[in-house]
Design an enzyme around this catalytic site. Structure first.
Site, PDB file in Angstrom:
ATOM      1  N   PHE A 131      36.883  32.918  42.666  1.00 40.10           N
ATOM      2  CA  PHE A 131      37.443  32.799  41.312  1.00 40.10           C
ATOM      3  C   PHE A 131      36.374  33.322  40.363  1.00 40.10           C
ATOM      4  CE2 PHE A 131      37.587  31.064  37.139  1.00 40.10           C
ATOM      5  CZ  PHE A 131      38.913  30.834  36.818  1.00 40.10           C
ATOM      6  N   GLU A 132      36.714  34.338  39.589  1.00 39.95           N
ATOM      7  CA  GLU A 132      35.818  34.806  38.532  1.00 39.95           C
ATOM      8  C   GLU A 132      36.684  35.324  37.409  1.00 39.95           C
ATOM      9  OE1 GLU A 132      33.620  38.009  40.446  1.00 39.95           O
ATOM     10  OE2 GLU A 132      31.808  36.800  40.514  1.00 39.95           O
TER      11      GLU A 132
END
Ligand code: GDP
Ligand code: MN
Length: 427
Positions: free
Chosen positions: A290-291
């Site tokens: 997740f970014e």
């Protein structure tokens, strides 16, 4: 008559005793001064609060940011990819319709493309990563690299024996930011097959990132598997010193200072995860599956120069450096700590790890027809909750352990949990 040798020695030592004490005290003072240089002052108020702490009425007519949702996936992962897209659509993108770019090292199958197109109204594009960005770099001795990869596999290093995994990590650390398919975008949200977003995301995180001048957003922070990257921190910290880059508070928070006095501590510099002074990286990093981040920050010279240096060392193959560790060390060294955002109000799950905020009391907009169409039910509301219509079990807000999250939030958070302080002291 000459004194017996033992008596003579004892007398000499007695004379030296004050000097000995002086040396011991000086060493202790030196060691505590050294440790104190890594102390991070707590700010007077929270510098990175959540963008919102309750449900919002999704503002579907507001201007969008120049942003894209990106997923790297294999054809055979199409069901897991569909699961991730379905979750993101239901909880967020049904209102905001950001485009998707899917990436693969092979041409996408029709099955995969059809499944993705069927899961969203937003635009989709399917790109093959250029061959030269998914192979060994020219500068590397390929045979030696393959021997090393086989050895990493035998030694049980996590994914160390999988050549494709090495390519993938190197790709996300470097070539990803240069991709033609992403050139026109400023922000990306990275997703992976088999993830869940168990709360509704009712505002536009890209717009908030831009408004608050954030360059990097994450949900979960955790320690890296040490055996995958024994020399990474040394390489990064040497590069930092060579370029005379000053310590940010976040860089300090990433280091467990050695308790040994000089010069003893510098003798430990050859151990894994140590810099050339003998201080060690606490292995804390942001979980990069997740970014939400600013592509331009990674495209700019400081990061690209660091990446070029790391690439030359061969560590993406002779060890199994993860892109998450590289991103985190770079961000912690080169970005303003206030430009990093923890999405504490997002729920996120991948594999067995999750973050799950409690639902905000009186913050669920129960009469909103827009929200009810997406998620009519939600878990218990709790005092202090900040989530929107979450359906995860927030009795355990995260199953990852809080040490790294607290450490990486030291420069921006008022809170100093004693457990983190104690662990930082012991290790
Ligand atoms: P983990 O999350 O670190 O356990 O690793 P994953 O197996 O989930 O891989 C991370 C990401 O890279 C996922 O999005 C995978 O789909 C992708 N990935 C890993 N290896 C390959 C590969 O050989 N080809 C493609 N196209 N994607 C890959
Ligand atoms: Mn994964």
């Amino acid at each position: 008559m000459a004194l017996p040798a033992r008596q003579f020695l004892r007398r000499r030592v007695r004379h030296l005793r004050p000097l000995l004490w002086l040396v011991i005290v000086a060493l202790l003072l030196e060691a505590s001064y050294h440790v104190s240089r890594f102390r991070v002052p707590a700010p007077e108020f929270e510098l990175d609060p959540p963008f919102h702490t309750s449900c919002q009425e999704p503002n579907t007519s507001a201007p969008r940011e120049n942003a894209v949702l990106v997923m790297l996936a294999r054809n055979e992962e199409f069901l897991q990819a569909q699961h991730s897209v379905a979750s993101l659509e239901r909880r967020f993108n049904r209102w905001f319709e950001y485009p998707y770019v899917f990436l693969n090292d092979q041409p996408f199958s029709h099955e995969f493309m059809d499944a993705m197109r069927a899961s969203t109204n937003a635009s989709t594009s399917f790109e093959v990563v250029p061959r030269e960005q998914w192979t060994f770099p020219d500068s590397l001795d390929k045979d030696k690299a393959q021997v090393s990869i086989a050895a990493q596999g035998r030694h049980g290093i996590l994914y160390g024996g999988l050549t494709a995994y090495h390519h993938m990590c190197r790709f996300f650390a470097g070539a990803f930011y240069e991709l033609e398919a992403l050139r026109k975008y400023k922000y990306y949200w990275r997703i992976e097959p088999d993830v869940d977003f168990p709360c509704s995301i009712t505002y536009d995180p890209f717009v908030e990132m831009a408004r608050h001048k954030k360059v990097y957003g994450y949900t979960i922070a955790l320690p890296e598997e040490g055996s995958t990257c024994p020399s990474l921190f040394r390489q990064v910290s040497d590069w930092k010193e060579f370029h005379n880059i000053q310590d940010t508070d976040l860089w300090k928070a990433s280091i467990s200072p050695s308790r040994l006095p000089w010069p003893l501590r510098s003798f430990t510099k050859h151990f894994p995860h140590r810099d050339r002074h003998g201080d060690s990286w606490n292995l804390c990093h942001y979980w990069s599956n997740f970014e939400i981040a600013d592509l331009d920050w990674f495209r700019a010279a400081p990061y690209q120069n660091l990446y070029a240096h790391l690439e030359k060392t061969g560590g993406f193959y002779f060890e199994r450096w993860g892109d998450a560790a590289v991103h985190a060390l770079a961000i912690n060294m080169l970005a303003d700590p206030r430009a990093i955002h923890h999405f504490a109000d997002f729920a996120y799950r991948h594999d067995y790890y999750y973050q799950c905020p409690a639902n905000a009391p009186d913050g669920q907009l129960p009469t909103s027809s827009t929200l009810n169409a997406a998620e009519p039910n939600w878990a218990l509301e709790q005092q202090g909750g900040i989530g929107c219509r979450c359906d995860c079990d927030s009795h355990t807000p995260s199953n990852v352990g809080s040490y790294c999250l607290n450490k990486l939030r030291e420069p921006i958070s008022k809170k100093r949990p004693w457990k983190t302080w104690l662990m930082g002291w012991v290790f």
